[in-house]
Design a protein around this motif. Structure first.
Motif, PDB file in Angstrom:
ATOM      1  N   GLY A  95       0.657  -1.203   0.075  1.00 33.37           N
ATOM      2  CA  GLY A  95      -0.053  -0.040   0.132  1.00 33.37           C
ATOM      3  C   GLY A  95       0.645   1.059  -0.086  1.00 33.37           C
ATOM      4  N   ASP A  96       2.214   1.199  -0.090  1.00 33.63           N
ATOM      5  CA  ASP A  96       3.188   2.393   0.086  1.00 33.63           C
ATOM      6  C   ASP A  96       3.538   2.351  -1.225  1.00 33.63           C
ATOM      7  N   PRO A  97       3.271   3.826  -1.822  1.00 28.88           N
ATOM      8  CA  PRO A  97       3.633   3.988  -3.249  1.00 28.88           C
ATOM      9  C   PRO A  97       5.224   3.933  -3.081  1.00 28.88           C
ATOM     10  N   GLN A  98       6.219   4.499  -2.244  1.00 35.06           N
ATOM     11  CA  GLN A  98       7.469   4.597  -2.274  1.00 35.06           C
ATOM     12  C   GLN A  98       8.085   3.110  -2.319  1.00 35.06           C
ATOM     13  N   GLU A  99       7.520   2.231  -1.417  1.00 31.43           N
ATOM     14  CA  GLU A  99       7.655   0.588  -1.410  1.00 31.43           C
ATOM     15  C   GLU A  99       7.536   0.143  -2.772  1.00 31.43           C
ATOM     16  N   ARG A 100       6.276   0.349  -3.310  1.00 28.49           N
ATOM     17  CA  ARG A 100       5.964  -0.336  -4.582  1.00 28.49           C
ATOM     18  C   ARG A 100       7.114   0.123  -5.576  1.00 28.49           C
ATOM     19  N   LEU A 101       7.341   1.399  -5.760  1.00 27.64           N
ATOM     20  CA  LEU A 101       8.368   1.891  -6.727  1.00 27.64           C
ATOM     21  C   LEU A 101       9.524   0.940  -6.523  1.00 27.64           C
ATOM     22  N   LYS A 102      10.091   0.845  -5.486  1.00 32.48           N
ATOM     23  CA  LYS A 102      11.209   0.159  -5.132  1.00 32.48           C
ATOM     24  C   LYS A 102      11.235  -1.284  -5.591  1.00 32.48           C
ATOM     25  N   MET A 103       9.968  -1.864  -5.391  1.00 33.44           N
ATOM     26  CA  MET A 103       9.899  -3.093  -5.796  1.00 33.44           C
ATOM     27  C   MET A 103      10.042  -3.501  -7.275  1.00 33.44           C
ATOM     28  N   GLN A 104       9.268  -2.440  -8.015  1.00 31.93           N
ATOM     29  CA  GLN A 104       9.053  -2.489  -9.186  1.00 31.93           C
ATOM     30  C   GLN A 104      10.304  -2.232 -10.117  1.00 31.93           C
ATOM     31  N   ILE A 105      11.120  -1.262  -9.517  1.00 37.27           N
ATOM     32  CA  ILE A 105      12.385  -1.100  -9.769  1.00 37.27           C
ATOM     33  C   ILE A 105      13.450  -2.252  -9.884  1.00 37.27           C
ATOM     34  N   ALA A 106      13.505  -3.016  -8.738  1.00 42.44           N
ATOM     35  CA  ALA A 106      14.206  -4.024  -8.528  1.00 42.44           C
ATOM     36  C   ALA A 106      13.743  -5.219  -9.289  1.00 42.44           C
ATOM     37  N   LEU A 107      12.456  -5.574  -9.540  1.00 45.89           N
ATOM     38  CA  LEU A 107      11.904  -6.630 -10.102  1.00 45.89           C
ATOM     39  C   LEU A 107      12.309  -6.382 -11.924  1.00 45.89           C
ATOM     40  N   GLU A 108      12.186  -5.045 -12.292  1.00 47.17           N
ATOM     41  CA  GLU A 108      12.515  -4.836 -13.668  1.00 47.17           C
ATOM     42  C   GLU A 108      14.134  -4.952 -13.960  1.00 47.17           C
ATOM     43  N   ALA A 109      14.783  -4.452 -12.936  1.00 49.66           N
ATOM     44  CA  ALA A 109      16.135  -4.701 -13.268  1.00 49.66           C
ATOM     45  C   ALA A 109      16.453  -6.289 -13.278  1.00 49.66           C
ATOM     46  N   HIS A 110      16.053  -7.042 -12.334  1.00 48.11           N
ATOM     47  CA  HIS A 110      16.136  -8.442 -12.633  1.00 48.11           C
ATOM     48  C   HIS A 110      15.830  -9.014 -14.088  1.00 48.11           C
TER      49      HIS A 110
END
Length: 72
Positions: free
Chosen positions: A49-64
């Motif tokens: 539910g945290d936009p900042q956390e979601r962004l971090k997750m998305q960046i990490a998953l896209e990088a992988h």
């Protein structure tokens, strides 16, 4: 299963949580999406539910995805 959940989480982030869009993107049944999202909610809780956390997750998953590595 970890890779499927990571794939589902990335799709969830990209599709803003739309079950039908995620199902189409991943070519799976909407009920499967709901089941996996329930698992993700158990794992990540309030972070989803945290936009900042979601962004971090998305960046990490896209990088992988781009590097061809597996998320841990």
């Amino acid at each position: 299963q970890q890779l499927r959940l990571a794939e589902t989480l990335l799709a969830w982030l990209k599709c803003n949580g739309s079950t039908l869009e995620i199902a189409r993107l991943l070519d799976i049944h909407p009920q499967t999406v709901r089941y996996r999202v329930a698992q993700l909610t158990e794992l990540f809780g309030a972070r989803l539910g945290d936009p900042q956390e979601r962004l971090k997750m998305q960046i990490a998953l896209e990088a992988h995805h781009l590097l061809g590595t597996k998320p841990e």
